[in-house]
Design a protein around this motif. Structure first.
Motif, PDB file in Angstrom:
ATOM      1  N   ILE B 399      64.991 108.791 -51.804  1.00 40.35           N
ATOM      2  CA  ILE B 399      63.884 107.843 -51.706  1.00 40.35           C
ATOM      3  C   ILE B 399      64.494 106.473 -51.444  1.00 40.35           C
ATOM      4  O   ILE B 399      65.559 106.159 -51.968  1.00 40.35           O
ATOM      5  N   ARG B 400      63.872 105.688 -50.597  1.00 40.47           N
ATOM      6  CA  ARG B 400      64.440 104.375 -50.304  1.00 40.47           C
ATOM      7  C   ARG B 400      63.340 103.418 -49.903  1.00 40.47           C
ATOM      8  O   ARG B 400      62.220 103.833 -49.577  1.00 40.47           O
ATOM      9  N   GLN B 401      63.660 102.159 -49.936  1.00 37.39           N
ATOM     10  CA  GLN B 401      62.707 101.141 -49.506  1.00 37.39           C
ATOM     11  C   GLN B 401      62.832 100.956 -48.007  1.00 37.39           C
ATOM     12  O   GLN B 401      63.913 100.712 -47.491  1.00 37.39           O
ATOM     13  N   LEU B 402      61.692 101.086 -47.305  1.00 32.67           N
ATOM     14  CA  LEU B 402      61.741 100.975 -45.852  1.00 32.67           C
ATOM     15  C   LEU B 402      61.591  99.542 -45.379  1.00 32.67           C
ATOM     16  O   LEU B 402      62.221  99.119 -44.435  1.00 32.67           O
ATOM     17  N   SER B 403      60.713  98.807 -46.045  1.00 32.93           N
ATOM     18  CA  SER B 403      60.553  97.420 -45.623  1.00 32.93           C
ATOM     19  C   SER B 403      60.151  96.572 -46.811  1.00 32.93           C
ATOM     20  O   SER B 403      59.756  97.095 -47.861  1.00 32.93           O
ATOM     21  N   ASP B 404      60.247  95.257 -46.680  1.00 37.99           N
ATOM     22  CA  ASP B 404      59.950  94.348 -47.784  1.00 37.99           C
ATOM     23  C   ASP B 404      58.560  93.747 -47.671  1.00 37.99           C
ATOM     24  O   ASP B 404      58.116  93.009 -48.546  1.00 37.99           O
ATOM     25  N   SER B 405      57.880  94.038 -46.560  1.00 39.46           N
ATOM     26  CA  SER B 405      56.575  93.410 -46.389  1.00 39.46           C
ATOM     27  C   SER B 405      55.470  94.474 -46.463  1.00 39.46           C
ATOM     28  O   SER B 405      55.718  95.655 -46.247  1.00 39.46           O
ATOM     29  N   ILE B 406      54.287  94.027 -46.807  1.00 40.20           N
ATOM     30  CA  ILE B 406      53.174  94.962 -46.925  1.00 40.20           C
ATOM     31  C   ILE B 406      52.308  94.903 -45.665  1.00 40.20           C
ATOM     32  O   ILE B 406      52.000  93.837 -45.158  1.00 40.20           O
TER      33      ILE B 406
END
Lengths: 267, 406
Positions: B399-406
């Protein structure tokens, strides 16, 4: 005496539980208000009407021992229902609450004491009906009505004493339960419920009758508190009843205390 | 000063033909005839002592006397001999929602159940909102509905919520954690941890060894009413599990005549050996398991293969694997299977296998050759509910963070 003191202390220390169990029984009973209330009203009224019919229409009796026939019968029934319902509730209290008793510890006597509550409320409802009945017949209420709680107390001791004995034995011997309806059925006629002690007082065995059935003195106690100028309660049957109640209560506590530790093993 | 001392406590039950309640007639008859009664010691000479703050796990197989011991400790029943000394207020939770009355509303039952469990009216009032909150949103909407209209899940949640807000010095708990859905279990166990974290003394009976291992510092192992071992949890549990697992992990037969099987095929030896890690005394979900099957073949020139079935305790077949077929002569034939670690979930399993001729004719089916148990193992977890499923593979699942914006 020590045992009685200790047992009463136990109950006192868990008073809140006793109250809440009593509340539970009452609110379950009166949850369906119409049914609960009508049961408390209809049952004594119907019983009274049946006897009124038998006495007035069939036997052509207009009064009993000189007192209004309706009041004699209704006060007798009020007393009997209180005693019989309490006795039945106490005797069954351990078995009915077996799920509690086998899962939580609390002084077992609490469940027996709290089981009187419903009969007490039914009695109060019946008492209101009695007062209305007396007023509608233009009869005065006895000046001793303030002593009614004392009469109730003495009766309760007697019911508790017997109830505790039955409760103690019915846990192991289930068929003991079946004796109680018989006592209630025959006791109703063996006790001056729809007649008075006056009709017996001339008999040579009257003293023995009072000793063997202390309920006779108790019902006259109730009538003395309810019917104006009622003078059939003698010092003799009063003292027999009080003495019998206290003795039976102590005996009940002793037997209950002996057996309560083994209840869980038979539930 | 010990907060609980249990001093050679025993509880005897008499098993007669009329067990439990009897009729008055039989009661009198029994008194008169003095019939021989079979005596059964549900708890036999149990002694232990706990200090304030100890969390005791009580383990043992069914009928080991765990429940009877809890009943004695919570004063519901008296021991036949021996004595217990308890210093402090005890609350016992032998079931969830003790004394709930179906006709009464949720609100009324909170007060009733609280009082039965030993809370004062004042305590219940002051915690009322928390209890309702803990029980969940659904309950708060149906607070004034008779509990007979509750679903069984709601019933249990309300019951547990009340128990969770008891505030005794000593808490006796029997299996109540095995209730509700996974979400609620998580919540309940979290609450148990919270309780365990402070100074309370807890006695906890459970079949959930993971929960015992994580919540309890001491463990009492009962066997047939007697204390098998009492001590530090890690030590007692590993002995307990090791004892549990002395299942049928090896079967061997010395001679062809006494061995099970058919005319042609007889079982010689079958073993199930887990590869335990260092310091491990019993099999858990991490371990590789080696199965070896040796059988006698009496016919020359046979095309044979072995087909193995693994079943869950519920009877479902989890998998069926077969060896490739081969040509075999008279003598002993061996098949070996390696079940990898991190594959089977915890639970009880059994293995059957059959020897097949010419890929289609079953020569013999050896049923339930092994019966074994796989223990749970979890590290760094706050959840001890039963892990669902028959298999418990460790697949790569990043699992990972794909982007910092919503």
């Amino acid at each position: 005496m020590n045992l009685i003191q200790q047992k009463l202390k136990e109950i006192g220390s868990d008073w809140e539980l006793l109250v809440i169990l009593a509340k539970r029984d009452i609110s379950v009973r009166y949850k369906q208000t119409i049914l609960g209330l009508s049961w408390a009203i209809v049952k004594p009224v119907a019983t009274m009407l049946v006897f009124l019919f038998a006495y007035k229409q069939v036997a052509k009796i207009q009064d009993i021992s000189g007192y209004p026939i309706q009041l004699v019968i209704f006060s007798g029934i009020l007393f009997w229902n209180y005693f019989a319902n309490s006795l039945q509730a106490i005797s069954n209290s351990i078995l009915v609450n077996s799920n509690l008793i086998s899962k939580v510890y609390f002084p077992r006597l609490i469940i027996c004491f709290s089981s009187i509550a419903v009969s007490l409320v039914d009695f109060l409802v019946g008492l209101a009906v009695y007062l209305i009945l007396a007023l509608s017949l233009h009869q005065d209420i006895s000046g001793y009505i303030f002593l009614l709680p004392v009469a109730l107390f003495i009766t309760s001791l007697f019911a508790l004493g017997f109830g505790l004995i039955f409760a103690s034995f019915s846990v192991k011997y289930r068929d003991v339960q079946q004796i109680i309806p018989l006592i209630v059925q025959y006791g109703f006629f063996a006790t001056p419920i729809v007649y008075t002690t006056k009709q017996l007082s001339e008999k040579s065995w009257f003293l023995w009758y009072n000793i063997l059935n202390p309920l006779a003195g108790m019902v006259e106690m109730f009538r003395a508190c309810l019917i104006s100028q009622y003078d059939l309660l003698t010092a003799q049957n009063l003292s027999i009843s009080v003495l019998a109640s206290v003795l039976v209560f102590i005996l009940g506590i002793i037997i209950f205390d002996k057996r309560e530790d083994s209840f869980v093993d038979y539930l | 000063m010990h907060i609980i001392e249990v001093d050679s406590v025993s509880k005897k039950y008499e098993l007669s033909a009329n067990k439990g309640a009897v009729s008055l007639k039989n009661g009198i008859k029994n008194l008169l005839t003095k019939e021989e009664k079979e005596i059964f010691w549900a708890v036999n000479d149990v002694s232990f002592a706990l200090n304030r703050g100890d969390k005791l796990g009580i383990v043992g197989s069914n009928g080991a006397g765990k429940s009877t011991l809890l009943k004695i400790l919570s004063k519901i029943t008296k021991p036949t001999t021996g004595a217990i000394h308890v210093r402090g207020k005890v609350a016992s939770l032998l079931e969830v929602g003790t004394g709930f009355h179906p006709e009464l509303t949720g609100r009324e039952n909170i007060f009733l159940n609280g009082a039965i469990l030993g809370m004062t009216k004042h305590e219940i009032k002051s915690q009322f909102d928390e209890i309702v909150d803990f029980a969940g949103e659904q309950i708060s909407r149906f607070l004034d509905t008779p509990v007979k209209r509750y679903s069984s899940g709601m019933y249990v949640r309300l019951g547990f919520a009340i128990s969770a807000h008891l505030n005794p010095e000593i808490l006796i708990v029997d299996e109540v954690l095995a209730v509700g859905d996974a979400d609620f279990q998580k919540k309940s166990l979290g609450k148990m941890r919270e309780v365990a974290a402070n100074d309370k003394t807890i006695l906890f009976v459970s079949h959930n060894l993971t929960a015992v291992a994580n919540l309890c510092n001491k463990t009492l192992h009962l066997e047939k009413g007697r204390v098998k071992q009492f001590g530090e949890t890690g030590e007692v549990l590993s002995n307990y599990m090791a004892a549990l697992q002395t299942n049928r992990l090896e079967q061997s037969f010395d001679s062809f005549d006494s061995a099970p099987g058919s005319q042609q095929i007889r079982l010689k030896r079958a073993t199930l050996i887990p590869e335990l890690l260092e310091g491990q005394t019993y099999l858990d979900i991490r371990n590789k398991i080696n199965v070896s099957i040796e059988f006698w073949n009496t016919e020359p020139n046979q095309q044979l293969n072995v087909s193995l079935h693994l079943f869950a305790s519920t009877g479902e077949c989890i998998f069926n694997v077969g060896t490739p077929p081969g040509q075999f002569g008279v003598g002993v034939v061996q098949a070996t299977l390696e079940i990898p670690g991190h594959f089977l979930n915890d639970g009880t399993y059994h293995i059957s296998f059959m020897v097949v001729k010419d890929k289609s004719i079953v020569l013999y089916n050896f049923e339930e050759v092994f019966n074994f148990e796989i223990a749970d193992f979890r590290e760094d977890t706050t959840w001890y509910g039963k892990w669902p499923g028959y298999v418990r593979p460790v697949f790569p699942f990043p699992i990972r963070q794909l982007s910092d914006s919503i």
